[in-house]
Motif scaffolding. Structure first.
Motif, PDB file in Angstrom:
ATOM      1  N   GLU A   1     -29.201 115.779  37.364  1.00 38.22           N
ATOM      2  CA  GLU A   1     -29.956 114.354  37.283  1.00 38.22           C
ATOM      3  C   GLU A   1     -30.470 114.176  35.855  1.00 38.22           C
ATOM      4  OE1 GLU A   1     -30.430 112.387  39.653  1.00 38.22           O
ATOM      5  OE2 GLU A   1     -29.761 113.292  41.434  1.00 38.22           O
TER       6      GLU A   1
ATOM      7  N   VAL B   1     -43.687 117.005  41.856  1.00 38.11           N
ATOM      8  CA  VAL B   1     -42.857 116.501  42.908  1.00 38.11           C
ATOM      9  C   VAL B   1     -42.920 117.733  43.763  1.00 38.11           C
ATOM     10  CG1 VAL B   1     -40.482 116.289  43.663  1.00 38.11           C
ATOM     11  CG2 VAL B   1     -41.202 115.202  41.483  1.00 38.11           C
TER      12      VAL B   1
ATOM     13  N   VAL C   1     -36.112 122.988  43.344  1.00 33.92           N
ATOM     14  CA  VAL C   1     -35.140 122.462  42.249  1.00 33.92           C
ATOM     15  C   VAL C   1     -34.725 121.240  42.675  1.00 33.92           C
ATOM     16  CG1 VAL C   1     -34.590 124.610  41.053  1.00 33.92           C
ATOM     17  CG2 VAL C   1     -33.138 123.738  43.054  1.00 33.92           C
ATOM     18  N   GLY C   2     -35.580 120.638  43.662  1.00 35.58           N
ATOM     19  CA  GLY C   2     -35.051 119.449  44.340  1.00 35.58           C
ATOM     20  C   GLY C   2     -33.822 119.028  45.092  1.00 35.58           C
ATOM     21  N   TYR C   3     -33.179 120.080  45.353  1.00 37.58           N
ATOM     22  CA  TYR C   3     -31.873 119.855  45.896  1.00 37.58           C
ATOM     23  C   TYR C   3     -31.882 118.988  47.246  1.00 37.58           C
ATOM     24  CZ  TYR C   3     -26.942 120.900  46.872  1.00 37.58           C
ATOM     25  OH  TYR C   3     -25.510 120.715  47.014  1.00 37.58           O
ATOM     26  N   GLY C   4     -33.059 118.895  48.030  1.00 36.63           N
ATOM     27  CA  GLY C   4     -32.973 118.264  49.484  1.00 36.63           C
ATOM     28  C   GLY C   4     -33.807 116.934  48.926  1.00 36.63           C
ATOM     29  N   TYR C   5     -34.240 116.281  50.316  1.00 36.72           N
ATOM     30  CA  TYR C   5     -34.655 114.974  50.134  1.00 36.72           C
ATOM     31  C   TYR C   5     -36.250 115.062  50.933  1.00 36.72           C
ATOM     32  CZ  TYR C   5     -30.327 112.909  48.954  1.00 36.72           C
ATOM     33  OH  TYR C   5     -29.234 112.685  48.341  1.00 36.72           O
ATOM     34  N   LEU C   6     -36.307 116.417  51.135  1.00 39.14           N
ATOM     35  CA  LEU C   6     -37.935 116.577  51.858  1.00 39.14           C
ATOM     36  C   LEU C   6     -39.060 116.444  50.544  1.00 39.14           C
ATOM     37  CD1 LEU C   6     -38.843 117.046  54.707  1.00 39.14           C
ATOM     38  CD2 LEU C   6     -39.059 119.422  53.968  1.00 39.14           C
TER      39      LEU C   6
ATOM     40  N   CYS D   1     -37.510 111.628  51.718  1.00 41.18           N
ATOM     41  CA  CYS D   1     -37.529 110.414  50.660  1.00 41.18           C
ATOM     42  C   CYS D   1     -36.110 109.992  50.614  1.00 41.18           C
ATOM     43  CB  CYS D   1     -37.815 111.044  49.526  1.00 41.18           C
ATOM     44  SG  CYS D   1     -39.359 111.632  49.493  1.00 41.18           S
TER      45      CYS D   1
ATOM     46  N   GLU E   1     -34.719 109.345  47.802  1.00 39.09           N
ATOM     47  CA  GLU E   1     -34.016 110.285  46.617  1.00 39.09           C
ATOM     48  C   GLU E   1     -34.230 111.471  46.623  1.00 39.09           C
ATOM     49  OE1 GLU E   1     -35.782 107.782  43.514  1.00 39.09           O
ATOM     50  OE2 GLU E   1     -34.026 106.803  43.204  1.00 39.09           O
ATOM     51  N   ARG E   2     -33.288 112.540  46.294  1.00 43.48           N
ATOM     52  CA  ARG E   2     -33.804 113.761  46.237  1.00 43.48           C
ATOM     53  C   ARG E   2     -34.577 114.266  45.156  1.00 43.48           C
ATOM     54  NH1 ARG E   2     -28.268 117.315  43.883  1.00 43.48           N
ATOM     55  NH2 ARG E   2     -28.040 115.987  42.134  1.00 43.48           N
ATOM     56  N   GLY E   3     -35.374 115.527  45.279  1.00 42.68           N
ATOM     57  CA  GLY E   3     -36.288 115.703  44.533  1.00 42.68           C
ATOM     58  C   GLY E   3     -36.028 116.159  43.179  1.00 42.68           C
TER      59      GLY E   3
ATOM     60  N   LYS F   1     -34.145 114.049  41.420  1.00 40.14           N
ATOM     61  CA  LYS F   1     -34.248 112.791  41.014  1.00 40.14           C
ATOM     62  C   LYS F   1     -35.662 112.052  40.665  1.00 40.14           C
ATOM     63  CE  LYS F   1     -32.084 108.683  40.114  1.00 40.14           C
ATOM     64  NZ  LYS F   1     -31.831 108.326  38.659  1.00 40.14           N
ATOM     65  N   ARG F   2     -36.186 112.549  41.706  1.00 39.74           N
ATOM     66  CA  ARG F   2     -37.852 112.054  41.815  1.00 39.74           C
ATOM     67  C   ARG F   2     -38.552 112.674  40.565  1.00 39.74           C
ATOM     68  NH1 ARG F   2     -37.522 113.850  47.210  1.00 39.74           N
ATOM     69  NH2 ARG F   2     -39.521 115.086  47.207  1.00 39.74           N
TER      70      ARG F   2
END
Lengths: 428, 348
Positions: A262, A363, A418-423, B182, B184-186, B188-189
């Motif tokens: 990202e 986040v 590491v924000g791989y998911g949407y939760l 969400c 967007e994935r974490g 990206k957020r």
């Protein structure tokens, strides 16, 4: 440093006469696969199963998930320091069997391993319900201690991934993605009007089933250092780590690092992404102080305006996250933190074990204590009885009919930090 | 058939009188009174206010226990699906009464409650975690708006339907964290947040950092050779094979185990249940987590008074603050009752 990632889209995995890619199907020669994966005299038995998206299949306990990749051009090989020399990686061309994964399982090592459901409510929380999984079950010989047991299974998974990955070497990829980071002075100059950012990449390093390795080195023993972001795409960082599996990064996630991907996406447009600083999360205060001091110094050294800091784990590493946040912020550098939460099953408690008012941009990967019911599955690969002892389970987790009630923390990758998911989570 | 609703109001809105009637004792009347009429109009066929409980604000606040007993009994007899209290706007004593009645209804009758008040009403801070509290204007001029939010939320609660976010429903955040997916994935957020922060734009954190309780340490022990010492640990030390099955993470219980006659741990009599650290070294010798061997030595040398017969243990890994507080309260009472003077708390 430029790396081209060639994605070969895999839509199905089947056993076959040869290990090869034909169209969008990956065929695996079972005997060869088992011979390669099992090539360790400390292994008593290996077995292999397939688990595909939508199937009524549960894998438990899950130790690691690994993506099959192969170097096509450029120096070094995948998993330097383990499966190849310690040659620098991260440049040239790497092909990926996108959509396939190796999942390792076997008798439990500790309390800490995860669950993957290929369908049902649990499947929504793990990214590995969407991959075609080649499940490798490894049992070591008698008399092996826990540390060695973990190592045997970890290495078997890497051998399996390397073996399968080779099938992609001469295949024309469906898509090619180019990632490039230049030497520092050059990179700063390229987009000199844009704000400069870096990524502070915290690695879990607390002992058995809590370790991470960098070019073969136990990351407990590193002091923070710089990495070109592309190095991780070739497996420079691997997992030995599945304690409370919801928020630990399997090797697959390191290889597909979402924060790095990202950050590259906005590179040259919104900011100038200079690179990564890896640091650890050791258990002693002196180690925490040393590593956070070094990390803040390296961030300052790069001269960046802002960083993303990601944690791996919870509780004790919350202290590392807070130290990194405080020390970097106090140098006048902006921070964004990624964590997850342990707010209790009812969501009513404080989510972190340490806190700082400077952490004003966070986040979250969600509350790992939330309860989920996993229905009965037709096939179970592994050992369902460990549901009661893995982190996130409790006495009574495993019902007589085979359904399981656990906290989300038992599900591999559910609350990725590491924000791989949407939760995420929200205050109600 | 709509749901059954009971409405709680004070003497003023009940039409009994003003401050001069604030000592009015609880009374239940059939049907609606005062603001209940407006509520009933919005509830329509979906809900019916079967009765209204009226109580004077002074009476309530000066006789809390007695008032609550009576009011809870009155409400319980109606067996409602939901209770509405107020709205109280900026009336402090009324707001506190609405909150206290609401909390008692939730805890004793397990019936959901919605109230409404101004956010600076002291009742709001005291009770917004216990009941749904619609944020209202500071005076009855905001009645119409308040009722238009209270009634729909009451219907949802009474029917057991899912409750939306605080912003969507208009209630004050209760501090309960719930998971959401969400778009967007974490990662990206996180990048989005980073860009906003760099550019000095407004940004919203997904998790406001908590403020912790700080506990002052107790006074030092004057003469350690005279005191009775207990061992308490969150490092998960348990007798071999974890007889009470304390969880590896997110513990729901603690254990109390005798060490009478024991001088030392070895792999045959102790291990750790903790899933958050490398257990190998604790399992080899549990004295590394719970220093029984050293304390026994000091006890026999007269360096410490005596060692309490039991140790108390749980797993700190991923365990909520609420559970930890509950365990600690019980353990502390037990220690006091046993005449323990000092505690060695070990972690991992």
């Amino acid at each position: 440093m430029q790396l081209k990632i060639g994605n070969i889209f895999i839509d199905d995995v089947q056993f076959g006469n040869a290990t090869e890619v034909k169209g969008d199907i990956l065929y695996v020669n079972k005997d060869e696969f088992l011979a390669e994966a099992g090539a360790d005299e400390r292994i008593a038995s290996v077995d292999v199963y397939l688990a595909k998206p939508g199937e009524e299949t549960r894998i438990i306990p899950v130790k690691d998930v690994i993506e099959p990749r192969v170097k096509v051009e450029g120096q070094g090989g995948i998993f330097p320091g383990f499966m190849s020399d310690v040659e620098q990686v991260g440049n040239g061309i790497t092909n990926v069997l996108k959509g396939a994964a190796i999942v390792t399982t076997g008798r439990i090592v500790g309390f800490q391993e995860g669950i993957i459901d290929m369908s049902g409510p649990g499947a929504e929380f793990t990214p590995f319900s969407k991959t075609n999984n080649i499940v490798l079950k490894v049992e070591p010989i008698e008399g092996i201690g826990q540390h060695e047991h973990e190592e045997i299974v970890r290495l078997a998974g890497f051998r399996a991934a390397i073996y399968v990955g080779k099938a992609g070497k001469d295949i024309e990829p469906n898509e090619v993605k180019v990632f490039e980071t230049k030497p520092l002075a050059e990179q700063i100059n390229e987009y000199k009007d844009l704000p400069k950012v870096a990524y502070v990449y915290m690695l879990q390093t607390q002992g058995l089933l809590h370790d991470t390795y960098v070019y073969g080195v136990d990351a407990k023993k590193i002091i923070p250092t710089f990495l070109y972001p592309t190095e991780v795409f070739d497996g420079a960082i691997v997992s030995g780590n599945c304690v409370s599996a919801c928020d630990k990064n399997p090797t697959y996630v390191h290889m597909n690092h979402p924060v790095i991907e990202e950050l590259y996406a906005g590179h040259g447009k919104d900011y100038n992404f200079l690179g990564c600083i890896i640091t650890n999360e050791n258990v002693t205060l002196m180690d925490k102080e040393r590593s956070s001091n070094m990390t803040a110094k390296l961030v300052e050294f790069l001269g960046v305006d802002a960083v993303i800091i990601s944690e791996e784990g919870f509780g004790n590493p919350d202290a590392d996250l807070v130290m990194n946040c405080n020390k970097i912020t106090k140098k006048g550098i902006k921070t964004v933190l990624i964590t997850d939460e342990y707010a209790g099953q009812d969501g009513g408690s404080q989510s972190l074990a340490d806190s700082t008012p400077l952490g004003d941009a966070v986040v979250t990967g969600g509350n790992a204590n939330e309860i989920i019911k996993l229905p009965v599955m037709k096939n179970v690969i592994g050992y369902p009885e460990v549901a009661e002892v893995i982190a996130g389970g409790f006495q009574g987790s495993l019902n007589e009919d085979g359904s399981i009630i656990v906290e989300l923390q038992a599900i591999t990758g559910a609350t990725s930090e590491v924000g791989y998911g949407y939760l995420s989570a929200k205050t109600y | 058939m709509g749901i059954k609703v009971v409405h709680y109001i004070n003497q003023f809105y009940g039409g009994i009188g003003g401050e001069d009637k604030a000592d009015y004792t609880p009374e239940k009347v059939a049907g609606v009174k005062g603001p209940g009429m407006g509520l009933q109009a919005i509830l329509g066929d979906e809900g019916k206010i079967t009765s209204t409980v009226i109580c004077g604000d002074s009476y309530f606040n000066e006789n809390v226990d007695e008032a609550l007993d009576t009011i809870i009994k009155m409400i319980s007899e109606e067996n409602p699906d939901v209770v509405i209290a107020g709205p109280a706007f900026n009336a402090g004593r009324y707001g506190v009464a609405c909150g206290a009645v609401g909390k008692a209804v939730v805890e004793k009758l397990n019936i959901p409650v919605v109230s409404g008040m101004y956010n600076e009403n002291p009742g709001a801070d005291m009770y917004k975690k216990d009941i749904y509290m619609i944020e209202t204007a500071n005076s009855a001029a905001g009645m119409k708006d308040a009722l238009s939010k209270i009634a729909p939320l009451a219907l949802k609660l009474g029917k057991g339907e899912a409750i939306g976010t605080p912003e969507a429903e208009g209630y004050m955040p209760r501090g309960v964290r719930k998971n959401i997916f969400c778009e967007e994935r974490g990662a990206k957020r996180a990048v989005n947040l980073l860009i906003k922060k760099i550019n000095g734009e407004g940004f919203e954190t997904e998790y406001p950092m908590p403020v912790f309780d700080r506990v002052d340490p107790a006074e030092p022990v004057q003469d350690v050779t005279k005191v009775k010492i207990a061992l308490v640990s969150s490092g998960g030390p348990v007798p071999k094979s974890n007889p009470d099955r304390i969880e590896a993470s997110s513990a729901s219980k603690y254990g109390k185990y005798s060490i009478a006659g024991m001088d030392n741990f070895d792999p045959s009599n102790g291990e750790t249940a903790h899933g958050g650290y490398d257990p190998v070294y604790a399992n080899q010798d549990l004295d590394r987590v719970l220093p029984l061997d050293v304390l026994r030595e000091m006890e026999s040398n007269g360096e410490v008074g005596s060692l309490h017969e039991f140790y108390y243990t749980t797993v700190g890994n991923g365990t909520s603050v609420a559970n930890s507080k509950k365990f600690a309260t019980e353990i502390a009472q037990d220690l006091k009752a046993a005449g323990v003077d000092a505690v060695i708390l070990t972690s991992t």
